[in-house]
Each structure stands twice: as C-alpha cells, then as structure tokens.
Design a protein around this motif. Structure first.
Motif, PDB file in Angstrom:
ATOM      1  N   ALA A 164       0.862  -1.193   0.000  1.00 59.60           N
ATOM      2  CA  ALA A 164       0.000   0.000   0.000  1.00 59.60           C
ATOM      3  C   ALA A 164       0.890   1.231   0.000  1.00 59.60           C
ATOM      4  N   CYS A 165       0.274   2.409   0.027  1.00 59.71           N
ATOM      5  CA  CYS A 165       1.027   3.669   0.088  1.00 59.71           C
ATOM      6  C   CYS A 165       0.535   4.521   1.262  1.00 59.71           C
ATOM      7  N   GLY A 166       1.404   5.345   1.779  1.00 56.93           N
ATOM      8  CA  GLY A 166       1.026   6.359   2.772  1.00 56.93           C
ATOM      9  C   GLY A 166       0.342   5.758   3.984  1.00 56.93           C
ATOM     10  N   THR A 167      -0.771   6.394   4.345  1.00 58.87           N
ATOM     11  CA  THR A 167      -1.530   5.945   5.507  1.00 58.87           C
ATOM     12  C   THR A 167      -1.937   4.475   5.377  1.00 58.87           C
ATOM     13  N   ALA A 168      -2.326   4.076   4.175  1.00 55.86           N
ATOM     14  CA  ALA A 168      -2.762   2.688   3.978  1.00 55.86           C
ATOM     15  C   ALA A 168      -1.599   1.722   4.235  1.00 55.86           C
ATOM     16  N   TRP A 169      -0.361   2.169   3.918  1.00 47.72           N
ATOM     17  CA  TRP A 169       0.811   1.334   4.220  1.00 47.72           C
ATOM     18  C   TRP A 169       0.958   1.179   5.740  1.00 47.72           C
ATOM     19  N   THR A 227     -10.794   2.309   9.908  1.00 49.03           N
ATOM     20  CA  THR A 227     -11.627   1.203   9.404  1.00 49.03           C
ATOM     21  C   THR A 227     -10.772   0.190   8.627  1.00 49.03           C
ATOM     22  N   GLN A 228      -9.674   0.647   8.014  1.00 49.68           N
ATOM     23  CA  GLN A 228      -8.732  -0.314   7.395  1.00 49.68           C
ATOM     24  C   GLN A 228      -8.180  -1.240   8.479  1.00 49.68           C
ATOM     25  N   LEU A 229      -7.841  -0.637   9.636  1.00 49.86           N
ATOM     26  CA  LEU A 229      -7.324  -1.462  10.735  1.00 49.86           C
ATOM     27  C   LEU A 229      -8.371  -2.487  11.162  1.00 49.86           C
ATOM     28  N   ALA A 267     -11.590  15.143   3.457  1.00 48.81           N
ATOM     29  CA  ALA A 267     -10.313  15.758   3.854  1.00 48.81           C
ATOM     30  C   ALA A 267      -9.169  14.948   3.252  1.00 48.81           C
ATOM     31  N   VAL A 268      -8.121  15.650   2.825  1.00 45.22           N
ATOM     32  CA  VAL A 268      -6.976  14.942   2.227  1.00 45.22           C
ATOM     33  C   VAL A 268      -6.321  14.020   3.256  1.00 45.22           C
ATOM     34  N   ALA A 269      -6.193  14.488   4.488  1.00 48.01           N
ATOM     35  CA  ALA A 269      -5.571  13.656   5.525  1.00 48.01           C
ATOM     36  C   ALA A 269      -6.540  12.548   5.931  1.00 48.01           C
ATOM     37  N   SER A 270      -6.073  11.336   5.803  1.00 50.56           N
ATOM     38  CA  SER A 270      -6.951  10.193   6.039  1.00 50.56           C
ATOM     39  C   SER A 270      -7.104   9.921   7.532  1.00 50.56           C
ATOM     40  N   THR A 271      -8.312   9.753   7.996  1.00 51.03           N
ATOM     41  CA  THR A 271      -8.547   9.444   9.423  1.00 51.03           C
ATOM     42  C   THR A 271      -9.466   8.240   9.554  1.00 51.03           C
ATOM     43  N   GLU A 319      -7.563   3.605  -6.216  1.00 49.96           N
ATOM     44  CA  GLU A 319      -7.103   4.125  -7.510  1.00 49.96           C
ATOM     45  C   GLU A 319      -5.640   4.566  -7.474  1.00 49.96           C
ATOM     46  N   THR A 320      -4.912   4.349  -6.402  1.00 45.76           N
ATOM     47  CA  THR A 320      -3.539   4.824  -6.293  1.00 45.76           C
ATOM     48  C   THR A 320      -2.650   4.076  -7.290  1.00 45.76           C
ATOM     49  N   ALA A 321      -1.923   4.845  -8.108  1.00 41.74           N
ATOM     50  CA  ALA A 321      -1.205   4.256  -9.243  1.00 41.74           C
ATOM     51  C   ALA A 321      -0.219   3.181  -8.806  1.00 41.74           C
ATOM     52  N   LYS A 365       2.867  16.114   9.802  1.00 45.11           N
ATOM     53  CA  LYS A 365       3.620  16.845   8.774  1.00 45.11           C
ATOM     54  C   LYS A 365       2.706  17.295   7.640  1.00 45.11           C
ATOM     55  N   GLU A 366       1.735  16.461   7.241  1.00 49.44           N
ATOM     56  CA  GLU A 366       0.980  16.828   6.041  1.00 49.44           C
ATOM     57  C   GLU A 366       0.045  18.016   6.244  1.00 49.44           C
ATOM     58  N   ILE A 367      -0.452  18.202   7.475  1.00 50.02           N
ATOM     59  CA  ILE A 367      -1.396  19.326   7.611  1.00 50.02           C
ATOM     60  C   ILE A 367      -0.869  20.492   8.449  1.00 50.02           C
ATOM     61  N   ALA A 424       3.168  10.754  12.718  1.00 52.41           N
ATOM     62  CA  ALA A 424       4.137  11.714  12.171  1.00 52.41           C
ATOM     63  C   ALA A 424       3.683  12.195  10.796  1.00 52.41           C
ATOM     64  N   LEU A 425       3.132  11.277  10.002  1.00 51.36           N
ATOM     65  CA  LEU A 425       2.634  11.665   8.676  1.00 51.36           C
ATOM     66  C   LEU A 425       1.494  12.673   8.816  1.00 51.36           C
ATOM     67  N   LYS A 426       0.554  12.385   9.743  1.00 49.72           N
ATOM     68  CA  LYS A 426      -0.590  13.288   9.922  1.00 49.72           C
ATOM     69  C   LYS A 426      -0.103  14.689  10.265  1.00 49.72           C
ATOM     70  N   ILE A 467      -4.083  -2.563   0.278  1.00 52.98           N
ATOM     71  CA  ILE A 467      -4.938  -1.627   1.034  1.00 52.98           C
ATOM     72  C   ILE A 467      -4.924  -0.260   0.346  1.00 52.98           C
ATOM     73  N   SER A 468      -6.109   0.283   0.097  1.00 51.03           N
ATOM     74  CA  SER A 468      -6.188   1.612  -0.530  1.00 51.03           C
ATOM     75  C   SER A 468      -7.562   2.218  -0.287  1.00 51.03           C
ATOM     76  N   GLN A 469      -7.585   3.374   0.332  1.00 56.89           N
ATOM     77  CA  GLN A 469      -8.858   4.072   0.546  1.00 56.89           C
ATOM     78  C   GLN A 469      -9.566   4.261  -0.783  1.00 56.89           C
ATOM     79  N   SER A 470      -8.876   4.870  -1.733  1.00 59.40           N
ATOM     80  CA  SER A 470      -9.505   5.243  -3.006  1.00 59.40           C
ATOM     81  C   SER A 470      -9.630   4.063  -3.957  1.00 59.40           C
TER      82      SER A 470
HETATM   83  O1  M6R Z   1      -6.254   6.034  -1.597  1.00 62.12           O
HETATM   84  P1  M6R Z   1      -5.076   5.391  -0.951  1.00 62.12           P
HETATM   85  O2  M6R Z   1      -5.367   4.826   0.409  1.00 62.12           O
HETATM   86  O3  M6R Z   1      -4.410   4.357  -1.812  1.00 62.12           O
HETATM   87  O4  M6R Z   1      -4.028   6.558  -0.736  1.00 62.12           O
HETATM   88  C1  M6R Z   1      -2.740   6.303  -0.288  1.00 62.12           C
HETATM   89  C2  M6R Z   1      -2.092   7.559   0.230  1.00 62.12           C
HETATM   90  O5  M6R Z   1      -1.961   8.507  -0.785  1.00 62.12           O
HETATM   91  C3  M6R Z   1      -2.896   8.172   1.380  1.00 62.12           C
HETATM   92  O6  M6R Z   1      -3.076   7.235   2.399  1.00 62.12           O
HETATM   93  C4  M6R Z   1      -2.193   9.404   1.966  1.00 62.12           C
HETATM   94  O7  M6R Z   1      -0.972   9.038   2.545  1.00 62.12           O
HETATM   95  C5  M6R Z   1      -3.132  10.048   2.983  1.00 62.12           C
HETATM   96  N1  M6R Z   1      -3.862  11.105   2.399  1.00 62.12           N
HETATM   97  C6  M6R Z   1      -2.444  10.555   4.182  1.00 62.12           C
HETATM   98  O8  M6R Z   1      -3.328  11.129   5.090  1.00 62.12           O
END
Ligand code: M6R
Length: 609
Positions: A300-305, A407-409, A398-402, A352-354, A488-490, A484-486, A347-350
């Motif tokens: 996964a990437c980012g928060t999903a990772w 719910t992924q967990l 919101a861009v920052a995932s919460t 659609e992450t490339a 820094k990003e906002i 730490a990601l949360k 794991i991916s919220q969207s």
């Molecule tokens: O849609 P995704 O879960 O695949 O997105 C992965 C990341 O871009 C995403 O989790 C990003 O790190 C969050 N916006 C951070 O809050």
C-alpha cells in the motif's frame, strides 16, 4: 453513506430535489436519481456518476409533479451503475424507495422474496425494501412500511412514495440520519440539514425507528409500531457552509468524529453472535482455502501502508504466518519473489492509487491471490482483486486520512483473527475475547473524542515546535509512523517517526529543547524500555507527550503530558491510540492558520506516479 431527500408541496418537485441533492453530494457521488409522482404515474430517472449526469439526463424533458424523492449514492452493495442507482421500485414500479444505510439481512430477504417469485434488477441491498413494502401493501403505504421495518436488520434512513397515494411521503430512520424540514405549504426531508436550509430553518430531528408522514400542509410522527408521537420543532441557527460540515469547522474534524460510527458499521455485519461469537467473511468469499497460504504480503502507500504495518504484526501474532509489508512504489521496482501459495493484501482508501494498482497487477501476474481492502465500491482495485473487503467509512473528503485508516485497521484485524482461527493458532475462547474487544472499540473511540479538549490545549502550547518525533515499539511504531505523517501533512511541522529502539542509533543526535517527542506507550511488556527512551530524550531537553492507557501510572513523573486512552488488548489498541494524534495534528494545523482539509502540495488520490 448516501444522501436522501424528499419533497411534497405546491411547487415543482424536480428542481427542488436536484438542488437539495447538490448539498448532499459530499455524502456520495457514485450515482444519483429521483422519483417524481407526475400526472398520476411514478417517473424514475437515474444516472451513474456525479449529479451533473442526472441533470444532463433530465435536461431535455419536463417532469411535472409536486411530490418526489431523490438520492445521491456512495455504493456499498453493487458497483456504481444505472441499475444500482436509487430510487428502487417494486416489480410494478408503483412504489419507490431511497435508502441510506446497510440492510444486513438483505441476502436472506432476497432469497425469501425470490422464492415468492420476485426477480431483482439490481445488486443492492435496498431493492429488497421496495419489494417487501409491496408484499405488505394493502392500500395503506404507512402500514406497509411499518410491517416491512419489522423484517429489516441493519441501518437505514428511508423515504418511500406510492403511486396510488399522492400527496404523502413516508420517511423513517434507524442508525442513519434524517431530518424533516417544516415549511409553509411544503415539507421536505433530507439526510442532513444543509439540504433544507434554502427552504426552511424549522426542523424536526427524527429519533431511531421514528416515522414521519409528510403531507403538503402537515407532518405526522409515529413510533416504529405506528402509534402517534409528539415531536418538538427546532430552529437551525447555523449558516449553510457550517452545516455542510455537520457543524464542524472542517471536514477533517467531522471525519475524526465519524470514526465511532464508521468502525461500528465496518464491524457489525461481519460478526455473528448466535452461540459463540464468530467472524463471518463469506460475503467477501473468504473461506478456509485462503488460510492455507504460505505467506502474506501486504502492499500500500502512505496511511494505507501504515495500516499494513499494523497488519504485519497482527498476522504474525494471531495467525503465526510469515508476513511482509512493503510500500507499493518500492515493491513494484524491486525483484520480488512469488510463491503460488502467497496471499496479497492490498490496502487503498480510493482503490485508484497508481503505485498500489501496479503492485497488485504485478502480484497477480506472479500467480498470487489478492484480497483488497478499500473504501470505494467499483474502484479499479475492487474490480481487479480476487476478494474485496470494504471499509464502510463513507466518503472521506479531507486529504488527511482518518476514518479510512481506522476502518482499514478494523478490516485487517478481522482477516488476521479469522486466519488465526482457521489455522488453529487461536482458539474459540481467545477469538471471542478479541471480538469483544473489537466491539468495545466504537464506544471507547467516543470516550477519547469526549476528551479532545486536553489535546487541543496541549496543541495550543506546542504547535510552534520546529520538529516533532514520534516513537514506539511494535504496534506503537506503526502508529508513530501514521502520527508523524498526519502532523507533517497538515501542520507542516518537520516530523519523523522511528522505532524507539533506534533512538540511540541516530535520531537522538537531533533532540534538543526545541523538540517535541510523542511516545506511544501501549505495549505493556515494553513499558520499561519506553520509559528509558523517554528519560534519554528528556535529558536532552525535549518536551514529551506520552499516549498510554487510563489507570496506567508508569509514565507519571517522566512525561510532561500524558494523554490516556481506554484500555484494550495491546494488539487492538492502534485503532484507539491514533485518535489523539489525529486530533493533535488537526489542532496544530488550525493554530498555524492552515486549512487542514486542503494541505499544500497534496491531493486526495495519487493516480499518477
Ligand atoms: O487512496 P489510498 O489509500 O491508496 O491513498 C494512499 C495515500 O496517498 C494516502 O493514504 C495518503 O498518505 C493520505 N492522504 C495521508 O493522510
């Protein structure tokens, strides 16, 4: 999460329905639809995609009629499509229904209806409601709804109209919001206040299982058995912009507060409690054959990772299965080794992450079987994976995932525990204990949110620190990464996370009296190790916030500030321990004058490399 509306009055219903849906589009935008009683017949129009596609579809016709219902959809059962769009109707097309929520016993009701000759036109859980109302219809739509409610399990906000009963809309809710707006010569319902404000500021808030029957000039209220109830009228003082965010200042804060419900929704339908409690993942097609895997690989990437990092620890702990986790953009360019018995969890919220999609396609090509955890029905990930487990978090704006993260967990824990149970690395009694712990999480999350003032106060004192470090061990390391990601990003504070055992291997060189250290301390067997690490950073001038359990005095005296969360098993705690950090990041962002919903340089979905 979907948005529903209904209108009965002396004006044309169609423009009012479409206009009200515009205010609810943040609740879902997979498809939209309306049903209007026009010249004695129900006219239903729907379109896949954003509301503008419905508007285009009806732009060439005039649908006259002063009563109707409408819907904007966030798909849960069945992909986004014209057929799965609401309103849904009975076989004859005389009764139309819009629904927000999840009917948990829809499969059982569907086979029962099929055995009575009903054929279905959609994959939705909602369609069963339209057929059941028709089954119970004996000339009174209110009575038919009351009888139908007795058979529904799950959550719902419904609006129902019937061709042979012009001039009245039946609306009811359970565990999904619904508000009745009282106008002059017109009445209107909606999932949320913003959709009503253009028409009225006088509203009735429906309680669970209360029914509203709307006429042009009055609204009757009934309890779930059909007996009349009295309701008090409230006057809305908020402005429209605030109302769209449910009264919260930002979507991020609203989404942080939606976590108890999102977690309960994600868990509820997957637990059975007849006799010993058990986890049921048949809906996603997960059976014993999956538990024979030789290895689990999570990407996964980012928060999903970060959810994947928690997953690694959980799979190893519960299922005793070798588990690796990798960032999708790394995974796709190294030369990974595959084994046909590998299982991939993507794991991916969207969805659609490339990079995440590329890693999934690579694993598929290598012969691995794929389980997707995603929030978006019909996303590319959902379509291409072998099994899909949805997080029922609703749209995350919101861009920052919460709420998507927690719910992924929840999904990761359900799969890991079921893996362990099927592989006999945990017994029935242990499984029940963990299910009980998961069921307690939504209430415990509420308790953390009730104490948010403590975090807000700490943020107002520390928001201008130039650097922040988050440290923890095992599950707490994963939550340190996410925290730490949360931040820094906002808030744009330079923040890093490390495994606390690494402190002396480098990071301590950066610690001075301008540093904030957040020590996540929930792994009970490692408290003394964390205590030593805290003392080491304190000795170099750092300000230390500790996140630990209620009733735990281990860190009193060492930390500058202690934030306490309700006690839970160490492995499950990440769902709770991340919430204070989400709040901290949010309040720091606001203190610094940033817009937490739209952080600079970031996009919600990273669909290019
Ligand atoms: O849609 P995704 O879960 O695949 O997105 C992965 C990341 O871009 C995403 O989790 C990003 O790190 C969050 N916006 C951070 O809050």
């Amino acid at each position: 999460m979907c948005g529903i509306v209904g209108y009965v009055g002396d004006k044309e219903a169609t423009p009012i329905l479409v206009n009200a849906l515009k205010k609810l589009e943040y609740r879902g935008y997979d498809s939209a639809g309306i049903a209007v009683l026009s010249e004695g017949s129900l006219v239903v129009r729907k379109a896949k995609g954003a509301l503008k596609f419905l508007e285009q579809r009806i732009s060439t016709e005039i649908i006259r009629g002063s009563m109707g219902i409408g819907h904007t959809r966030w798909a849960t059962h069945g992909e986004p499509s014209d057929a799965n769009s609401h309103p849904h109707t009975d076989v004859a097309g005389k009764i139309a229904v819009v629904h927000n929520g999840i009917i948990e016993n829809h499969a059982k009701l569907k086979s029962w209806l099929a055995s009575h000759g009903v054929s279905f036109r959609s994959q939705t859980d909602t369609e069963v409601i339209a057929h059941l109302i028709d089954f119970h219809y004996n000339g009174d739509i209110v009575e038919a709804v009351v009888e139908t409610l007795k058979r529904l399990e799950g959550s719902y906000a419904l609006a129902v109209i019937c061709e042979s009963e012009p001039g009245r809309i039946v609306a009811v809710r359970k565990d999904s919001p619904l508000v009745v707006g009282a106008g002059t010569g017109e009445n209107i319902i909606a999932s949320d206040v913003p959709a009503l404000l253009e028409y009225t500021r006088d509203v009735y808030y429906l309680q669970d299982r209360e029914i509203a029957v709307l006429y042009r000039d009055r609204v009757d209220f009934l309890d779930g058995d059909g007996a009349p109830v009295e309701k008090e009228l409230s006057h809305v003082e908020w402005d429209v912009a605030a109302a769209e965010k449910g009264g919260y200042e930002h979507f991020m804060l609203k989404e942080i507060h939606e976590q108890p419900k999102a977690l309960a929704d994600t868990l509820r339908a997957r637990i059975r409690a007849n006799g010993a409690k058990s986890i049921h993942l048949e809906e996603i097609g997960f059976d014993a054959s999956w538990a024979e895997a030789g290895r689990v690989m999570i990407t996964a990437c980012g928060t999903a990772w970060h959810a994947g990092v928690v997953g690694k620890y959980a799979f190893e702990r519960f299922a005793r299965i070798p588990t690796d986790v990798d960032i999708a953009s790394e995974y796709r360019y190294r030369s990974p080794l595959f084994n046909p018995k590998d299982i991939f969890i993507i794991i991916s919220q969207s969805g659609e992450t490339a990079d995440t999609l590329a890693a999934m396609r690579m694993a598929k090509k290598g012969g691995a079987r794929i389980i997707a955890i995603t929030n978006v029905v019909g996303s590319t990930l959902a379509r291409e994976a072998d099994l899909v487990m949805y997080t029922w978090a609703g749209p995350e704006i919101a861009v920052a995932s919460t709420k998507a993260f927690t719910t992924q967990l929840m999904c990761v824990y359900l799969i890991a525990l079921q893996f362990g149970y099927l592989r006999k690395t945990i017994d029935g009694e242990t499984l029940t204990r963990y299910i009980d712990a998961l069921e307690a999480i939504p209430g415990q999350a509420e308790r953390i949110l009730a104490n948010k003032g403590d975090i807000q106060r700490f943020a107002s004192l520390s928001f201008n620190k130039t650097k922040a470090f988050f440290m923890g061990r095992l599950f707490d390391f994963a939550i340190s990464l996410e925290s730490a990601l949360k931040l820094k990003e906002i808030s744009y504070t330079h923040s890093e996370a490390f495994a606390a055992g690494e402190l002396k291997h480098g990071p301590i060189a950066l610690v001075d009296d301008a540093t904030l250290v957040v020590a996540v301390c929930t792994q009970r067997a490692l408290f003394d190790k964390m205590d030593s690490n805290i003392k080491e950073v304190k000795a170099r001038g750092a300000t230390v916030l500790v996140i630990t359990y209620e009733g735990e005095s281990f860190f009193d005296g060492t930390a500058d500030e202690v934030f306490r969360i309700p006690p839970a098993p160490d492995e499950i705690t990440p769902i709770l321990s991340v919430i204070p950090s989400q709040l901290y990041a949010y309040y720091c962002s606001v203190q610094r004058g940033n817009d937490p919903d739209k952080p600079r340089n970031l996009a919600k979905s990273v669909t290019v490399e």
